[in-house]
Design a protein around this motif. Sequence first.
Motif, mmCIF file in Angstrom:
data_model
loop_
_atom_site.group_PDB
_atom_site.id
_atom_site.type_symbol
_atom_site.label_atom_id
_atom_site.label_comp_id
_atom_site.label_asym_id
_atom_site.label_seq_id
_atom_site.Cartn_x
_atom_site.Cartn_y
_atom_site.Cartn_z
ATOM 1 N N TYR A 169 0.815 -1.215 0.000
ATOM 2 C CA TYR A 169 0.000 0.000 0.000
ATOM 3 C C TYR A 169 0.852 1.271 0.000
ATOM 4 O O TYR A 169 0.306 2.375 0.029
ATOM 5 C CB TYR A 169 -0.929 0.000 1.212
ATOM 6 C CG TYR A 169 -2.027 -1.034 1.118
ATOM 7 C CD1 TYR A 169 -3.146 -0.827 0.316
ATOM 8 C CD2 TYR A 169 -1.934 -2.231 1.816
ATOM 9 C CE1 TYR A 169 -4.138 -1.779 0.211
ATOM 10 C CE2 TYR A 169 -2.933 -3.194 1.718
ATOM 11 C CZ TYR A 169 -4.028 -2.957 0.916
ATOM 12 O OH TYR A 169 -5.013 -3.909 0.808
ATOM 13 N N LEU A 170 2.174 1.119 -0.009
ATOM 14 C CA LEU A 170 3.079 2.262 0.000
ATOM 15 C C LEU A 170 3.798 2.384 -1.338
ATOM 16 O O LEU A 170 4.007 1.389 -2.033
ATOM 17 C CB LEU A 170 4.120 2.122 1.117
ATOM 18 C CG LEU A 170 3.595 2.017 2.555
ATOM 19 C CD1 LEU A 170 4.762 1.798 3.513
ATOM 20 C CD2 LEU A 170 2.804 3.251 2.942
ATOM 21 N N SER A 171 4.205 3.606 -1.667
ATOM 22 C CA SER A 171 5.068 3.793 -2.825
ATOM 23 C C SER A 171 6.435 3.190 -2.515
ATOM 24 O O SER A 171 6.764 2.908 -1.348
ATOM 25 C CB SER A 171 5.227 5.278 -3.130
ATOM 26 O OG SER A 171 5.948 5.917 -2.082
ATOM 27 N N ALA A 172 7.238 2.965 -3.544
ATOM 28 C CA ALA A 172 8.576 2.403 -3.332
ATOM 29 C C ALA A 172 9.383 3.290 -2.393
ATOM 30 O O ALA A 172 10.108 2.793 -1.506
ATOM 31 C CB ALA A 172 9.290 2.248 -4.672
ATOM 32 N N ASP A 174 8.233 5.406 -0.004
ATOM 33 C CA ASP A 174 7.722 5.330 1.359
ATOM 34 C C ASP A 174 8.028 3.980 2.000
ATOM 35 O O ASP A 174 8.348 3.897 3.190
ATOM 36 C CB ASP A 174 6.214 5.587 1.378
ATOM 37 C CG ASP A 174 5.859 7.040 1.114
ATOM 38 O OD1 ASP A 174 6.725 7.914 1.359
ATOM 39 O OD2 ASP A 174 4.733 7.308 0.656
ATOM 40 N N ALA A 175 7.926 2.911 1.214
ATOM 41 C CA ALA A 175 8.223 1.581 1.746
ATOM 42 C C ALA A 175 9.689 1.463 2.134
ATOM 43 O O ALA A 175 10.027 0.912 3.197
ATOM 44 C CB ALA A 175 7.864 0.517 0.715
ATOM 45 N N ASP A 176 10.569 1.981 1.299
ATOM 46 C CA ASP A 176 11.993 1.944 1.613
ATOM 47 C C ASP A 176 12.293 2.767 2.862
ATOM 48 O O ASP A 176 13.133 2.381 3.684
ATOM 49 C CB ASP A 176 12.801 2.470 0.425
ATOM 50 C CG ASP A 176 14.287 2.204 0.580
ATOM 51 O OD1 ASP A 176 14.660 1.013 0.699
ATOM 52 O OD2 ASP A 176 15.067 3.165 0.604
ATOM 53 N N GLN A 177 11.595 3.881 3.029
ATOM 54 C CA GLN A 177 11.790 4.703 4.219
ATOM 55 C C GLN A 177 11.355 3.957 5.479
ATOM 56 O O GLN A 177 12.020 4.034 6.521
ATOM 57 C CB GLN A 177 11.014 6.012 4.092
ATOM 58 C CG GLN A 177 11.209 6.957 5.280
ATOM 59 C CD GLN A 177 10.383 8.212 5.151
ATOM 60 O OE1 GLN A 177 9.158 8.162 5.206
ATOM 61 N NE2 GLN A 177 11.043 9.343 4.971
ATOM 62 N N VAL A 178 10.243 3.221 5.401
ATOM 63 C CA VAL A 178 9.790 2.436 6.553
ATOM 64 C C VAL A 178 10.848 1.416 6.945
ATOM 65 O O VAL A 178 11.210 1.284 8.125
ATOM 66 C CB VAL A 178 8.450 1.740 6.244
ATOM 67 C CG1 VAL A 178 8.154 0.662 7.293
ATOM 68 C CG2 VAL A 178 7.320 2.757 6.224
ATOM 69 N N TRP A 218 -3.254 -0.362 -4.135
ATOM 70 C CA TRP A 218 -1.871 -0.837 -4.127
ATOM 71 C C TRP A 218 -0.967 0.126 -4.881
ATOM 72 O O TRP A 218 -1.293 0.578 -5.965
ATOM 73 C CB TRP A 218 -1.784 -2.224 -4.761
ATOM 74 C CG TRP A 218 -2.498 -3.268 -3.953
ATOM 75 C CD1 TRP A 218 -2.805 -3.225 -2.624
ATOM 76 C CD2 TRP A 218 -3.019 -4.508 -4.430
ATOM 77 N NE1 TRP A 218 -3.465 -4.356 -2.241
ATOM 78 C CE2 TRP A 218 -3.625 -5.163 -3.324
ATOM 79 C CE3 TRP A 218 -3.030 -5.136 -5.685
ATOM 80 C CZ2 TRP A 218 -4.224 -6.415 -3.444
ATOM 81 C CZ3 TRP A 218 -3.627 -6.375 -5.796
ATOM 82 C CH2 TRP A 218 -4.206 -7.009 -4.688
ATOM 83 N N GLN A 219 0.196 0.413 -4.283
ATOM 84 C CA GLN A 219 1.148 1.341 -4.901
ATOM 85 C C GLN A 219 2.469 0.683 -5.270
ATOM 86 O O GLN A 219 3.369 1.346 -5.766
ATOM 87 C CB GLN A 219 1.416 2.523 -3.967
ATOM 88 C CG GLN A 219 0.191 3.375 -3.694
ATOM 89 C CD GLN A 219 0.535 4.653 -2.967
ATOM 90 O OE1 GLN A 219 1.488 5.356 -3.314
ATOM 91 N NE2 GLN A 219 -0.230 4.969 -1.932
ATOM 92 N N GLY A 220 2.614 -0.605 -4.987
ATOM 93 C CA GLY A 220 3.811 -1.308 -5.452
ATOM 94 C C GLY A 220 4.789 -1.700 -4.377
ATOM 95 O O GLY A 220 5.375 -2.763 -4.418
ATOM 96 N N GLY A 221 5.035 -0.824 -3.406
ATOM 97 C CA GLY A 221 5.970 -1.148 -2.342
ATOM 98 C C GLY A 221 7.381 -1.371 -2.851
ATOM 99 O O GLY A 221 7.813 -0.768 -3.828
ATOM 100 N N VAL A 222 8.114 -2.261 -2.179
ATOM 101 C CA VAL A 222 9.499 -2.578 -2.536
ATOM 102 C C VAL A 222 9.534 -3.942 -3.200
ATOM 103 O O VAL A 222 9.020 -4.918 -2.645
ATOM 104 C CB VAL A 222 10.400 -2.588 -1.278
ATOM 105 C CG1 VAL A 222 11.824 -2.994 -1.645
ATOM 106 C CG2 VAL A 222 10.399 -1.210 -0.630
#
Length: 265
Positions: A169-172, A174-178, A218-222
């Motif tokens: 549910y996060l962009s790549a 934002d997911a990488d930042q998490v 869905w935004q793709g994630g990592v």
Amino acid sequence: MVLNGVGGTSLGVARARAWETRRPDRLFDDPYAAAFVAAGGPGGSGSRTPLPPARARLAFHVIIRTRFYDDFLLAACDSGCRQVVLLAAGLDTRAYRLPWPSAVTLYELDLPEVLAFKDRVLASAGAEPRCARTAVPVDLRDDWPRQLTDAGFNASAPTAWLLEGLLVYLSAEDADQVLSRVGALSTPGSRISFERNNAASVIAEEDRSGIEEYAELWQGGVSDTTGRLDGYGWQTEVHELADVAALYDRPAPSSSLSGFITATR
């Protein structure tokens, strides 16, 4: 109260957990899942009717991952972790239903409206946590490490992290930042787990009919989750969905792909 958007997807997860809880051979017992579904309003019936294929695959994945993550968290506590952090906790009830060892503190991070809905339903059900539970209302795209620390989290203590159904549910970015922030807060002995290769989108590659309300968010994630964790100093292990399901005597549909990542600092 009504849950919409990403927060509303947690009702679908609760529905799958309610279905599983009613099975005589259930893999877990979530006594509050049906209450969440009922409180979700019209269309929230917990009755199990035939599901479209994509929705059935997604429900299967939710059920297997619930048990897998239950086992992961309890094993992490057995290894010495006494802090548990659920990022995007949704309507998770592990604080109330798992046999936690003494001195465990569990932090639940999610949007304010999700945690408010959850707390209202649990209070109506008379639920009591089986460990110290701290809810942290926050958007995970904001400065959640500061808010987690302000809530009492100790970054110098080994922690078990769970990112259940989150990264897709996060962009790549934002997911990488998490993942980067989790790494910065994790001392040696910490553990983490989440889905491999954005399992939700992999499951739906063939057909998204019946799960459009999820897929559109869905935004793709990592994509290279193992590589990301290795880069942050974790030792990773991959668990295929079919292999995990077989351990629980639940043969996976041939079209169910992906699996889970666990890692240790």
